[in-house]
Design a protein around this motif. Structure first.
Motif, PDB file in Angstrom:
ATOM      1  N   HIS A  26     118.270 -48.732  72.396  1.00 35.06           N
ATOM      2  CA  HIS A  26     118.115 -49.728  73.453  1.00 35.06           C
ATOM      3  C   HIS A  26     118.109 -51.122  72.844  1.00 35.06           C
ATOM      4  CE1 HIS A  26     116.988 -46.759  76.536  1.00 35.06           C
ATOM      5  NE2 HIS A  26     116.203 -46.186  75.640  1.00 35.06           N
ATOM      6  N   GLU A  41     119.584 -43.115  81.546  1.00 38.60           N
ATOM      7  CA  GLU A  41     118.986 -41.810  81.484  1.00 38.60           C
ATOM      8  C   GLU A  41     118.783 -41.264  82.896  1.00 38.60           C
ATOM      9  OE1 GLU A  41     115.380 -42.259  78.957  1.00 38.60           O
ATOM     10  OE2 GLU A  41     116.498 -43.807  77.953  1.00 38.60           O
ATOM     11  N   HIS A  59     118.344 -35.948  75.509  1.00 42.73           N
ATOM     12  CA  HIS A  59     117.862 -36.993  74.611  1.00 42.73           C
ATOM     13  C   HIS A  59     116.431 -36.675  74.192  1.00 42.73           C
ATOM     14  CE1 HIS A  59     115.541 -40.779  74.478  1.00 42.73           C
ATOM     15  NE2 HIS A  59     115.222 -40.637  75.739  1.00 42.73           N
ATOM     16  N   HIS A  90     121.097 -43.003  70.638  1.00 42.64           N
ATOM     17  CA  HIS A  90     120.212 -43.490  71.703  1.00 42.64           C
ATOM     18  C   HIS A  90     119.494 -44.714  71.191  1.00 42.64           C
ATOM     19  CE1 HIS A  90     118.425 -42.311  75.662  1.00 42.64           C
ATOM     20  NE2 HIS A  90     117.573 -43.245  75.286  1.00 42.64           N
ATOM     21  N   ASP A 136     116.087 -43.641  69.489  1.00 42.67           N
ATOM     22  CA  ASP A 136     115.448 -44.127  70.709  1.00 42.67           C
ATOM     23  C   ASP A 136     114.778 -45.483  70.415  1.00 42.67           C
ATOM     24  OD1 ASP A 136     114.732 -44.210  73.371  1.00 42.67           O
ATOM     25  OD2 ASP A 136     113.034 -42.832  73.176  1.00 42.67           O
TER      26      ASP A 136
HETATM   27 ZN    ZN Z   1     115.641 -44.137  75.974  1.00 41.78          ZN
END
Ligand code: ZN
Length: 294
Positions: free
Chosen positions: A31, A138, A204, A29, A243
Protein backbone atom coordinates in the motif's frame (compact mmCIF):
# COMPACT_ATOMS: atom_id res chain seq x y z
CA UNK A 1 25.92 7.21 3.67
CA UNK A 2 22.71 8.33 1.98
CA UNK A 3 20.14 5.80 3.13
CA UNK A 4 17.89 5.91 0.11
CA UNK A 5 20.65 5.27 -2.43
CA UNK A 6 22.31 2.53 -0.45
CA UNK A 7 22.31 -0.89 -2.11
CA UNK A 8 23.45 -3.65 0.14
CA UNK A 9 26.76 -5.05 -1.09
CA UNK A 10 26.01 -8.69 -0.44
CA UNK A 11 22.91 -8.46 -2.57
CA UNK A 12 24.70 -7.13 -5.65
CA UNK A 13 26.09 -10.38 -7.14
CA UNK A 14 22.82 -12.29 -6.72
CA UNK A 15 20.90 -9.31 -8.00
CA UNK A 16 22.97 -8.86 -11.12
CA UNK A 17 22.67 -12.58 -11.81
CA UNK A 18 18.91 -12.39 -11.44
CA UNK A 19 18.77 -9.29 -13.61
CA UNK A 20 20.73 -10.93 -16.42
CA UNK A 21 18.35 -13.89 -16.32
CA UNK A 22 15.46 -11.37 -16.32
CA UNK A 23 13.95 -12.52 -13.06
CA UNK A 24 11.56 -10.14 -11.43
CA UNK A 25 11.25 -9.58 -7.70
CA UNK A 26 7.58 -8.92 -6.99
CA UNK A 27 5.91 -7.72 -3.79
CA UNK A 28 2.29 -8.81 -4.15
CA UNK A 29 0.62 -6.59 -1.61
CA UNK A 30 1.92 -3.10 -1.05
CA UNK A 31 0.00 0.00 0.00
CA UNK A 32 1.01 3.62 -0.46
CA UNK A 33 -0.53 6.39 1.62
CA UNK A 34 -0.67 10.12 0.81
CA UNK A 35 0.50 10.71 4.43
CA UNK A 36 3.23 8.07 4.14
CA UNK A 37 6.71 7.78 2.58
CA UNK A 38 5.26 7.07 -0.90
CA UNK A 39 7.99 7.09 -3.58
CA UNK A 40 10.69 6.93 -0.87
CA UNK A 41 9.30 3.58 0.27
CA UNK A 42 9.24 2.44 -3.36
CA UNK A 43 12.89 3.50 -3.74
CA UNK A 44 13.77 1.42 -0.68
CA UNK A 45 12.11 -1.56 -2.35
CA UNK A 46 13.96 -0.97 -5.64
CA UNK A 47 17.32 -0.39 -3.97
CA UNK A 48 16.97 -3.66 -2.08
CA UNK A 49 16.54 -5.43 -5.44
CA UNK A 50 12.78 -5.34 -5.95
CA UNK A 51 11.33 -4.73 -9.43
CA UNK A 52 7.51 -5.04 -9.39
CA UNK A 53 4.73 -4.03 -7.02
CA UNK A 54 1.09 -4.89 -6.74
CA UNK A 55 -0.26 -1.65 -5.28
CA UNK A 56 -3.54 -2.18 -3.48
CA UNK A 57 -6.12 0.52 -2.77
CA UNK A 58 -6.42 1.41 0.90
CA UNK A 59 -9.47 2.87 2.66
CA UNK A 60 -7.53 6.06 3.52
CA UNK A 61 -10.50 7.45 5.46
CA UNK A 62 -13.99 6.02 6.04
CA UNK A 63 -16.34 6.90 3.17
CA UNK A 64 -20.13 7.13 3.00
CA UNK A 65 -20.63 8.35 -0.55
CA UNK A 66 -19.53 6.79 -3.81
CA UNK A 67 -17.77 10.02 -4.87
CA UNK A 68 -15.50 9.82 -1.84
CA UNK A 69 -14.63 6.22 -2.73
CA UNK A 70 -13.83 7.24 -6.31
CA UNK A 71 -11.55 9.99 -4.99
CA UNK A 72 -9.67 7.44 -2.90
CA UNK A 73 -9.14 5.10 -5.84
CA UNK A 74 -7.90 8.09 -7.79
CA UNK A 75 -5.40 8.76 -5.01
CA UNK A 76 -4.19 5.17 -5.33
CA UNK A 77 -3.81 5.55 -9.11
CA UNK A 78 -1.75 8.73 -8.59
CA UNK A 79 0.46 7.06 -5.99
CA UNK A 80 0.97 4.13 -8.36
CA UNK A 81 2.14 6.56 -11.05
CA UNK A 82 4.63 8.02 -8.57
CA UNK A 83 5.96 4.50 -8.01
CA UNK A 84 6.33 4.10 -11.78
CA UNK A 85 8.13 7.45 -12.01
CA UNK A 86 10.87 6.16 -9.71
CA UNK A 87 11.26 2.95 -11.70
CA UNK A 88 8.90 0.28 -10.37
CA UNK A 89 6.71 -1.81 -12.63
CA UNK A 90 3.24 -1.71 -11.11
CA UNK A 91 -0.10 -3.51 -11.22
CA UNK A 92 -2.94 -1.75 -9.39
CA UNK A 93 -5.76 -3.53 -7.61
CA UNK A 94 -8.74 -1.66 -6.15
CA UNK A 95 -12.17 -2.31 -4.66
CA UNK A 96 -14.23 -1.38 -1.63
CA UNK A 97 -12.78 -3.17 1.41
CA UNK A 98 -14.89 -5.84 3.18
CA UNK A 99 -14.66 -3.78 6.37
CA UNK A 100 -16.25 -0.86 4.48
CA UNK A 101 -19.38 -2.99 4.18
CA UNK A 102 -19.44 -3.62 7.94
CA UNK A 103 -18.98 0.11 8.62
CA UNK A 104 -21.81 1.02 6.21
CA UNK A 105 -24.19 -1.08 8.28
CA UNK A 106 -23.79 1.46 11.10
CA UNK A 107 -25.81 3.97 9.08
CA UNK A 108 -27.49 1.96 6.33
CA UNK A 109 -29.83 -0.99 5.97
CA UNK A 110 -28.39 -4.22 4.60
CA UNK A 111 -29.92 -3.59 1.18
CA UNK A 112 -28.62 -0.01 1.03
CA UNK A 113 -25.17 -1.07 2.19
CA UNK A 114 -24.82 -3.85 -0.37
CA UNK A 115 -26.06 -1.52 -3.12
CA UNK A 116 -23.48 1.13 -2.24
CA UNK A 117 -20.74 -1.48 -1.95
CA UNK A 118 -21.61 -2.99 -5.34
CA UNK A 119 -21.77 0.48 -6.92
CA UNK A 120 -18.17 0.87 -5.78
CA UNK A 121 -17.37 -2.57 -7.24
CA UNK A 122 -18.93 -1.48 -10.55
CA UNK A 123 -16.79 1.64 -10.58
CA UNK A 124 -13.72 -0.59 -10.22
CA UNK A 125 -14.81 -2.94 -13.00
CA UNK A 126 -14.99 0.06 -15.35
CA UNK A 127 -11.40 0.86 -14.38
CA UNK A 128 -10.45 -2.71 -15.32
CA UNK A 129 -12.14 -2.19 -18.68
CA UNK A 130 -10.14 1.00 -19.14
CA UNK A 131 -6.91 -0.88 -18.26
CA UNK A 132 -6.23 1.43 -15.31
CA UNK A 133 -6.31 -1.43 -12.83
CA UNK A 134 -5.76 -5.18 -13.28
CA UNK A 135 -7.99 -6.50 -10.58
CA UNK A 136 -10.39 -6.05 -7.68
CA UNK A 137 -9.16 -6.07 -4.12
CA UNK A 138 -9.36 -6.21 -1.29
CA UNK A 139 -12.65 -8.08 -1.57
CA UNK A 140 -13.61 -10.65 1.03
CA UNK A 141 -15.18 -10.79 4.44
CA UNK A 142 -14.40 -9.63 7.99
CA UNK A 143 -11.37 -11.17 9.72
CA UNK A 144 -13.14 -10.86 13.09
CA UNK A 145 -16.34 -12.36 14.48
CA UNK A 146 -19.56 -10.70 13.35
CA UNK A 147 -23.30 -11.50 13.63
CA UNK A 148 -24.44 -14.33 11.43
CA UNK A 149 -26.57 -11.90 9.40
CA UNK A 150 -23.51 -9.69 8.71
CA UNK A 151 -21.44 -12.78 7.86
CA UNK A 152 -24.08 -14.02 5.42
CA UNK A 153 -24.37 -10.60 3.81
CA UNK A 154 -20.57 -10.37 3.45
CA UNK A 155 -20.48 -13.74 1.71
CA UNK A 156 -23.36 -12.78 -0.58
CA UNK A 157 -21.69 -9.51 -1.53
CA UNK A 158 -18.39 -11.31 -2.09
CA UNK A 159 -20.09 -13.79 -4.43
CA UNK A 160 -21.74 -10.96 -6.39
CA UNK A 161 -18.47 -8.97 -6.52
CA UNK A 162 -16.57 -11.98 -7.89
CA UNK A 163 -19.23 -12.44 -10.61
CA UNK A 164 -18.77 -8.82 -11.64
CA UNK A 165 -14.97 -9.14 -11.55
CA UNK A 166 -15.18 -12.26 -13.72
CA UNK A 167 -17.33 -10.42 -16.27
CA UNK A 168 -14.46 -7.99 -16.95
CA UNK A 169 -11.75 -10.69 -16.75
CA UNK A 170 -10.15 -9.20 -13.63
CA UNK A 171 -7.91 -10.72 -10.98
CA UNK A 172 -9.22 -10.63 -7.40
CA UNK A 173 -7.38 -10.25 -4.09
CA UNK A 174 -9.09 -11.47 -0.95
CA UNK A 175 -9.00 -10.21 2.61
CA UNK A 176 -10.58 -12.81 4.91
CA UNK A 177 -10.17 -14.52 8.25
CA UNK A 178 -6.92 -16.53 8.63
CA UNK A 179 -6.56 -19.22 6.03
CA UNK A 180 -7.00 -22.85 7.08
CA UNK A 181 -7.71 -25.74 4.70
CA UNK A 182 -11.43 -25.37 5.64
CA UNK A 183 -11.46 -21.61 5.02
CA UNK A 184 -9.69 -22.09 1.68
CA UNK A 185 -12.22 -24.76 0.66
CA UNK A 186 -15.08 -22.45 1.62
CA UNK A 187 -13.68 -19.51 -0.36
CA UNK A 188 -13.03 -21.84 -3.24
CA UNK A 189 -16.67 -22.92 -3.27
CA UNK A 190 -17.77 -19.26 -3.41
CA UNK A 191 -15.39 -18.72 -6.35
CA UNK A 192 -16.87 -21.78 -8.09
CA UNK A 193 -20.39 -20.43 -7.61
CA UNK A 194 -19.27 -17.15 -9.17
CA UNK A 195 -17.52 -19.09 -11.92
CA UNK A 196 -14.39 -17.13 -11.01
CA UNK A 197 -11.05 -18.68 -12.12
CA UNK A 198 -9.09 -19.76 -9.02
CA UNK A 199 -5.73 -19.21 -10.69
CA UNK A 200 -6.57 -15.50 -10.71
CA UNK A 201 -7.88 -15.45 -7.14
CA UNK A 202 -5.38 -14.46 -4.44
CA UNK A 203 -5.65 -15.12 -0.72
CA UNK A 204 -3.74 -12.21 0.75
CA UNK A 205 -2.00 -12.35 4.15
CA UNK A 206 -1.39 -16.05 3.74
CA UNK A 207 0.61 -18.39 5.97
CA UNK A 208 1.07 -22.14 6.41
CA UNK A 209 -2.65 -22.66 7.14
CA UNK A 210 -3.63 -21.20 3.77
CA UNK A 211 -0.92 -22.93 1.78
CA UNK A 212 -1.30 -26.39 3.34
CA UNK A 213 -4.25 -27.03 1.05
CA UNK A 214 -5.28 -23.90 -0.84
CA UNK A 215 -8.07 -25.55 -2.93
CA UNK A 216 -6.65 -24.13 -6.15
CA UNK A 217 -6.44 -20.53 -4.89
CA UNK A 218 -3.13 -18.65 -5.20
CA UNK A 219 -1.72 -17.78 -1.79
CA UNK A 220 0.23 -14.59 -1.24
CA UNK A 221 2.26 -15.28 1.87
CA UNK A 222 3.54 -12.76 4.39
CA UNK A 223 7.30 -12.89 3.78
CA UNK A 224 8.66 -14.26 7.03
CA UNK A 225 11.54 -16.74 6.75
CA UNK A 226 9.38 -19.42 8.39
CA UNK A 227 6.56 -18.92 5.88
CA UNK A 228 8.95 -18.98 2.91
CA UNK A 229 10.59 -22.16 4.12
CA UNK A 230 7.23 -23.84 4.74
CA UNK A 231 5.83 -22.77 1.36
CA UNK A 232 8.96 -23.85 -0.52
CA UNK A 233 8.32 -27.43 0.59
CA UNK A 234 4.76 -27.56 -0.74
CA UNK A 235 3.59 -27.84 -4.33
CA UNK A 236 1.15 -24.98 -3.87
CA UNK A 237 1.27 -21.86 -5.98
CA UNK A 238 2.40 -18.96 -3.85
CA UNK A 239 3.67 -15.41 -4.09
CA UNK A 240 5.27 -13.11 -1.52
CA UNK A 241 4.00 -9.93 0.10
CA UNK A 242 4.76 -7.45 2.86
CA UNK A 243 1.30 -5.84 3.20
CA UNK A 244 3.35 -2.66 3.66
CA UNK A 245 0.87 -0.03 4.94
CA UNK A 246 2.93 3.17 4.48
CA UNK A 247 1.32 4.36 7.70
CA UNK A 248 3.33 7.08 9.50
CA UNK A 249 1.87 5.85 12.83
CA UNK A 250 3.12 2.32 12.20
CA UNK A 251 6.33 2.60 10.15
CA UNK A 252 7.49 -0.74 8.80
CA UNK A 253 4.07 -2.40 9.32
CA UNK A 254 3.04 -5.01 8.41
CA UNK A 255 6.56 -5.56 7.01
CA UNK A 256 8.96 -2.94 5.65
CA UNK A 257 9.34 -2.24 1.91
CA UNK A 258 12.73 -4.02 1.61
CA UNK A 259 11.48 -7.32 3.03
CA UNK A 260 10.47 -9.25 -0.10
CA UNK A 261 13.75 -8.73 -2.02
CA UNK A 262 15.86 -9.25 1.11
CA UNK A 263 14.11 -12.45 2.19
CA UNK A 264 14.16 -13.78 -1.37
CA UNK A 265 17.92 -13.27 -1.72
CA UNK A 266 18.48 -14.83 1.72
CA UNK A 267 16.34 -17.84 0.75
CA UNK A 268 18.37 -18.27 -2.46
CA UNK A 269 21.62 -18.03 -0.53
CA UNK A 270 20.45 -20.62 1.99
CA UNK A 271 19.14 -22.96 -0.73
CA UNK A 272 15.59 -22.67 0.52
CA UNK A 273 14.30 -21.41 -2.83
CA UNK A 274 15.71 -22.81 -6.06
CA UNK A 275 16.14 -20.56 -9.07
CA UNK A 276 13.18 -22.29 -10.67
CA UNK A 277 11.00 -21.58 -7.63
CA UNK A 278 12.10 -17.93 -7.59
CA UNK A 279 11.03 -17.64 -11.20
CA UNK A 280 7.61 -19.13 -10.39
CA UNK A 281 7.04 -17.07 -7.23
CA UNK A 282 8.15 -13.73 -8.66
CA UNK A 283 7.50 -13.96 -12.40
CA UNK A 284 5.28 -16.68 -13.82
CA UNK A 285 2.62 -16.84 -11.09
CA UNK A 286 2.19 -13.05 -10.71
CA UNK A 287 2.11 -12.78 -14.52
CA UNK A 288 -0.67 -15.33 -14.79
CA UNK A 289 -2.67 -13.73 -11.95
CA UNK A 290 -2.35 -10.05 -12.86
CA UNK A 291 -1.39 -10.41 -16.56
CA UNK A 292 0.39 -7.06 -16.80
CA UNK A 293 2.70 -4.82 -14.81
CA UNK A 294 3.39 -1.40 -16.31
ZN1 ZN B 1 -3.82 -4.80 2.47
Amino acid sequence: MRYKYYVEDWVKPIRSHLFTTKVEITDNHFHLDPQGRKDLAVKDFLNAGGTRLVIVNKPYTPWKKIDKFKEQVNTTLNLANKARDVGAKVAVVASPHPIDLVKMLEFKTKTEASELYLDAVDFCTTLVDENLIVGLGELGRPHFDVDKSVWDLSNQVLLESLKRARDVDAAAVLHTESGTPEVMADISSIASKANFPKNRLVKHYGGPGAIENPSGIVVSIISSSTNIEYASNTNSNFMLETDYLDDPQRPGAVMGPKTVPRKTFKAIENNILSEKQVYKVHTSIPDSVYREFV
